[in-house]
Enzyme design. Sequence first.
Site, PDB file in Angstrom:
ATOM      1  CB  ALA A   5      41.285  35.242  44.481  1.00 11.13           C
ATOM      2  CE  LYS A   6      40.256  35.196  36.525  1.00  9.36           C
ATOM      3  NZ  LYS A   6      41.571  35.602  36.051  1.00  9.36           N
TER       4      LYS A   6
END
Length: 420
Positions: A105-106
């Site tokens: 994720a980011k």
Amino acid sequence: MEKKYNAYENALEVLRGAAEQAGYKHDEYVTLEYPERELKVSVPVVMDDGSVQVFEGYRVQHSSLRGPCKGGIRFHKDSDIEEVKALALWMTMKCAVANIPYGGAKGAVKVDPAKLSRGELQRLTRRYTAMVLPLIGPEKDIPAPDVNTNAETMGLIMDTYSMLKGYTVPGVVTGKPVEIGGSLGRSEATGRGVMITAMQLMKKLGMQPENTRAAVQGFGNVGSAAADLLAKQGVKICALSDVSGGIYCADGLDVSKVRAFIAAEKGRFLKDYTIDDVRHITNEELLEADVDLLIPAALENQITAENAGKIRAKYIVEAANGPTSVEADAILTQRGITVVPDILANAGGVVVSYFEWVQNIQSLMWEEKEVNRHLKEIMVRAFEEVWTICKEKQVTMRMAAYMSALKRLITAKHFRPIFP
């Protein structure tokens, strides 16, 4: 003329190339071409003068195939959804290469943090946390620091999340202060992982650290720690740079002294460093410096088709995420330059983030020696796996790392077929 850089297209091109070389059918990896979730939020902040500014924020979950999503949050004026999608995909690959039970994720907020006061940044962080609250959590998605965010930022996210939940949840983020559940050894973990990887490469090639000259682009948390730890192993650090420019000394820089100088006063940059016999250089000159080992530790897309032909280093260890474009990669390969890719070289941060999360959910506290020992074991094992694939399949280190990751991800997909 080089096409306009798109981080996500760049990431997909590498993914597809590796899948093709490994002999996978498109159906086997097609789900990895699409993030599971993309959230775009508006982040209103009451500024110190009483006015209201609205910033754009993002959180992308690329894959939860192998466990909860994991990835940093950056505050940067040039962030956009394509960059965040690419960074999330790279996190998925990174966790798979290191074989830790996470997906990628980011997150990001499009903001220049240098223009905000401490109070404004705190309010921005808390409001962003409230806006992405439905996505994050210790069982779902665990943020960490990235560009222009730090332990204090993570402490604020943890506190905001905990206040809204009604009880303390240390495991919602990693990279937070040790006093509120952070892990010993986390702050320098990415840089330490880069050092371990570089030392493994030198060992394989029979290079002696004391005869190895290196240049490090980027003197933030990762670059400064990597440079310092490599110098302690005997490597001669000849060049360093940050956003203000770089410094060069053919006989090697005293990295500890440079770090102390920068840390002594807020707002100091390498352009201000005039101690010792240093020559001031540009970032471009650093990338093209006459050294054996180049460590890009700044932002993505630094080594491009325009400068790849001028790079003199024979070995590149990517401490930044996505510092090399696909076109540049092809030129470097053609020139016989070995590139240890980001998803392997800079995995130390997420590995120790995993250790922090484990300590949080089990209410434990590990000694720093234990953290560093486990980190080295995982980094060395991952390097060995990638090196073996590289030699057996006669592919680049980047392709080998992606092949290693894809094998784990595609196997996981086999046991977790498409629902329903």
